[in-house]
Design a protein around this motif. Structure first.
Motif, PDB file in Angstrom:
ATOM      1  N   GLY A 123       0.817  -1.213   0.000  1.00  0.00           N
ATOM      2  CA  GLY A 123       0.000   0.000   0.000  1.00  0.00           C
ATOM      3  C   GLY A 123       0.849   1.260   0.000  1.00  0.00           C
ATOM      4  O   GLY A 123       0.589   2.205  -0.758  1.00  0.00           O
ATOM      5  N   LEU A 124       1.881   1.258   0.832  1.00  0.00           N
ATOM      6  CA  LEU A 124       2.781   2.418   0.900  1.00  0.00           C
ATOM      7  C   LEU A 124       3.505   2.607  -0.433  1.00  0.00           C
ATOM      8  O   LEU A 124       3.646   3.748  -0.915  1.00  0.00           O
ATOM      9  CB  LEU A 124       3.795   2.226   2.022  1.00  0.00           C
ATOM     10  N   MET A 125       3.947   1.506  -1.037  1.00  0.00           N
ATOM     11  CA  MET A 125       4.677   1.618  -2.300  1.00  0.00           C
ATOM     12  C   MET A 125       3.776   2.139  -3.415  1.00  0.00           C
ATOM     13  O   MET A 125       4.193   2.991  -4.207  1.00  0.00           O
ATOM     14  CB  MET A 125       5.288   0.263  -2.685  1.00  0.00           C
ATOM     15  N   ARG A 126       2.554   1.638  -3.487  1.00  0.00           N
ATOM     16  CA  ARG A 126       1.613   2.123  -4.512  1.00  0.00           C
ATOM     17  C   ARG A 126       1.343   3.620  -4.328  1.00  0.00           C
ATOM     18  O   ARG A 126       1.418   4.402  -5.279  1.00  0.00           O
ATOM     19  CB  ARG A 126       0.282   1.364  -4.407  1.00  0.00           C
ATOM     20  N   ARG A 127       1.041   3.997  -3.099  1.00  0.00           N
ATOM     21  CA  ARG A 127       0.688   5.386  -2.800  1.00  0.00           C
ATOM     22  C   ARG A 127       1.871   6.325  -3.052  1.00  0.00           C
ATOM     23  O   ARG A 127       1.730   7.378  -3.678  1.00  0.00           O
ATOM     24  CB  ARG A 127       0.220   5.477  -1.347  1.00  0.00           C
ATOM     25  N   THR A 128       3.054   5.922  -2.588  1.00  0.00           N
ATOM     26  CA  THR A 128       4.243   6.763  -2.737  1.00  0.00           C
ATOM     27  C   THR A 128       4.617   6.916  -4.202  1.00  0.00           C
ATOM     28  O   THR A 128       4.987   8.014  -4.642  1.00  0.00           O
ATOM     29  CB  THR A 128       5.425   6.154  -1.959  1.00  0.00           C
ATOM     30  N   THR A 129       4.524   5.834  -4.963  1.00  0.00           N
ATOM     31  CA  THR A 129       4.845   5.902  -6.394  1.00  0.00           C
ATOM     32  C   THR A 129       3.918   6.882  -7.104  1.00  0.00           C
ATOM     33  O   THR A 129       4.367   7.741  -7.869  1.00  0.00           O
ATOM     34  CB  THR A 129       4.722   4.510  -7.045  1.00  0.00           C
ATOM     35  N   ARG A 130       2.627   6.763  -6.824  1.00  0.00           N
ATOM     36  CA  ARG A 130       1.656   7.656  -7.469  1.00  0.00           C
ATOM     37  C   ARG A 130       1.938   9.122  -7.112  1.00  0.00           C
ATOM     38  O   ARG A 130       1.940  10.003  -7.977  1.00  0.00           O
ATOM     39  CB  ARG A 130       0.230   7.274  -7.042  1.00  0.00           C
ATOM     40  N   GLU A 131       2.210   9.379  -5.817  1.00  0.00           N
ATOM     41  CA  GLU A 131       2.459  10.756  -5.368  1.00  0.00           C
ATOM     42  C   GLU A 131       3.760  11.307  -5.950  1.00  0.00           C
ATOM     43  O   GLU A 131       3.823  12.471  -6.353  1.00  0.00           O
ATOM     44  CB  GLU A 131       2.501  10.802  -3.834  1.00  0.00           C
ATOM     45  N   ALA A 132       4.809  10.470  -5.987  1.00  0.00           N
ATOM     46  CA  ALA A 132       6.106  10.923  -6.517  1.00  0.00           C
ATOM     47  C   ALA A 132       5.999  11.253  -8.004  1.00  0.00           C
ATOM     48  O   ALA A 132       6.580  12.238  -8.475  1.00  0.00           O
ATOM     49  CB  ALA A 132       7.170   9.852  -6.285  1.00  0.00           C
ATOM     50  N   LEU A 133       5.250  10.438  -8.743  1.00  0.00           N
ATOM     51  CA  LEU A 133       5.065  10.704 -10.167  1.00  0.00           C
ATOM     52  C   LEU A 133       4.248  11.970 -10.381  1.00  0.00           C
ATOM     53  O   LEU A 133       4.562  12.789 -11.258  1.00  0.00           O
ATOM     54  CB  LEU A 133       4.377   9.512 -10.845  1.00  0.00           C
ATOM     55  N   LEU A 134       3.228  12.159  -9.575  1.00  0.00           N
ATOM     56  CA  LEU A 134       2.399  13.365  -9.711  1.00  0.00           C
ATOM     57  C   LEU A 134       3.183  14.631  -9.408  1.00  0.00           C
ATOM     58  O   LEU A 134       2.970  15.673 -10.036  1.00  0.00           O
ATOM     59  CB  LEU A 134       1.167  13.265  -8.798  1.00  0.00           C
ATOM     60  N   ARG A 135       4.110  14.554  -8.440  1.00  0.00           N
ATOM     61  CA  ARG A 135       4.935  15.724  -8.108  1.00  0.00           C
ATOM     62  C   ARG A 135       5.791  16.147  -9.298  1.00  0.00           C
ATOM     63  O   ARG A 135       6.131  17.318  -9.442  1.00  0.00           O
ATOM     64  CB  ARG A 135       5.834  15.435  -6.903  1.00  0.00           C
ATOM     65  N   MET A 136       6.139  15.182 -10.128  1.00  0.00           N
ATOM     66  CA  MET A 136       6.910  15.483 -11.335  1.00  0.00           C
ATOM     67  C   MET A 136       6.002  15.824 -12.512  1.00  0.00           C
ATOM     68  O   MET A 136       6.474  16.077 -13.620  1.00  0.00           O
ATOM     69  CB  MET A 136       7.774  14.266 -11.705  1.00  0.00           C
ATOM     70  N   GLY A 137       4.690  15.802 -12.263  1.00  0.00           N
ATOM     71  CA  GLY A 137       3.751  16.088 -13.335  1.00  0.00           C
ATOM     72  C   GLY A 137       3.426  14.893 -14.207  1.00  0.00           C
ATOM     73  O   GLY A 137       2.895  15.036 -15.304  1.00  0.00           O
ATOM     74  N   ILE A 138       3.735  13.681 -13.707  1.00  0.00           N
ATOM     75  CA  ILE A 138       3.491  12.455 -14.478  1.00  0.00           C
ATOM     76  C   ILE A 138       2.219  11.805 -13.942  1.00  0.00           C
ATOM     77  O   ILE A 138       2.184  11.337 -12.808  1.00  0.00           O
ATOM     78  CB  ILE A 138       4.670  11.480 -14.353  1.00  0.00           C
ATOM     79  N   ASP A 139       1.188  11.773 -14.753  1.00  0.00           N
ATOM     80  CA  ASP A 139      -0.099  11.227 -14.316  1.00  0.00           C
ATOM     81  C   ASP A 139      -0.361   9.921 -15.068  1.00  0.00           C
ATOM     82  O   ASP A 139      -0.971   9.909 -16.130  1.00  0.00           O
ATOM     83  CB  ASP A 139      -1.216  12.239 -14.585  1.00  0.00           C
TER      84      ASP A 139
END
Length: 264
Positions: A123-139
């Motif tokens: 759960g942490l890995m899924r959530r962190t990956t999504r948030e880290a990508l969004l911070r870079m503007g990657i959706d």
């Protein structure tokens, strides 16, 4: 009076020899926070050797290598990573059938529980990956999709976001647009600029002067292992950079050789 902070990475007259073969001789460059230093050259120019020195794969034989003002000789890639230097190679080290989030944390997986109940914190890995990508503007549509289903540009962007997330100060990119079309190359360059805007120092290795000039602040040209030029953005035009990269005088000589003979 404020003094300028030392460069994140600085090479001063660095050379590398393999026996009697000169792979790199007296090459200098600097990488500063919030800037992109482009290293340009054709195949055999010495770009790969330069990457390997900065990444800690090979030790330099002569010259000075500094990280944040401290003279270093990197022992291995882990040593480079510990100093904040992350390298993203052209042949990305990903497992195609694994999901995006698993590749994002590959080798650095967080766990929860202890003893026989210890397990991956998915759960942490899924959530962190999504948030880290969004911070870079990657959706991305879905971080559960196998990374092999992403386009080449998207995979490069995930690798860039991963390096940023794990605390890189310097990001070395090995020909990230080499195998990509115009649109996908534009996507990758956008995220290279995003890493720069987050304060990283970026080394962009490329043979494409057009891509380099779009994002670069400094340019180092290599030819057969030696420096053929060193410029800042304000001191060189794209045409001049392209001419130097292509070997302007050599092309002119070739043009004369290939001209049709004039008729009788």
């Amino acid at each position: 009076m404020t003094t300028e902070a030392p460069a994140l990475v600085e090479l001063d007259d660095v050379s590398k020899y393999y026996g009697n073969i000169r792979a790199l001789e007296e090459v200098s460059l600097e990488v500063r926070s919030g800037e992109i230093t482009c290293v340009l050259g054709d195949n055999g120019a010495g770009k790969s050797t330069l990457i390997k020195i900065v990444a800690g794969l090979h030790r330099h034989d002569a010259g000075t290598f500094r990280v944040e003002g401290e003279e270093v000789t990197l022992a291995n890639p882990r040593d480079a990573l510990d100093r904040g230097i992350a390298t993203v190679y052209q042949d990305l080290a990903v497992v195609p059938l694994m999901p995006v989030w698993r590749n994002f944390f590959l080798g650095s997986e967080p766990t929860k529980g202890s003893g026989p109940f210890k397990r991956l914190d998915v759960g942490l890995m899924r959530r962190t990956t999504r948030e880290a990508l969004l911070r870079m503007g990657i959706d991305l549509r879905d971080v559960d999709q196998p990374i092999g289903t992403l386009s080449g540009g998207e995979r490069q962007c995930v690798a860039i976001a991963r390096a940023v997330h794990f605390g890189a100060k310097v990001l070395v990119l090995d020909e990230p647009t080499a195998a990509l079309g115009v649109k996908q190359s534009g996507v990758v360059l956008k995220y290279v600029a995003a890493a720069r805007d987050q304060g990283l120092g970026v080394v962009l290795i490329t043979h494409n002067p057009h891509h380099a000039y779009l994002v670069g602040d400094r340019f180092v040209l290599l030819k057969r292992g030696v420096m053929a030029g060193s410029h800042t953005k304000g001191s060189v035009t794209l045409d001049e950079l392209t001419r130097q990269m292509a070997g302007g005088t050599e092309l002119e000589d070739l043009r004369h050789e290939l001209e049709r003979p004039s008729g009788p």
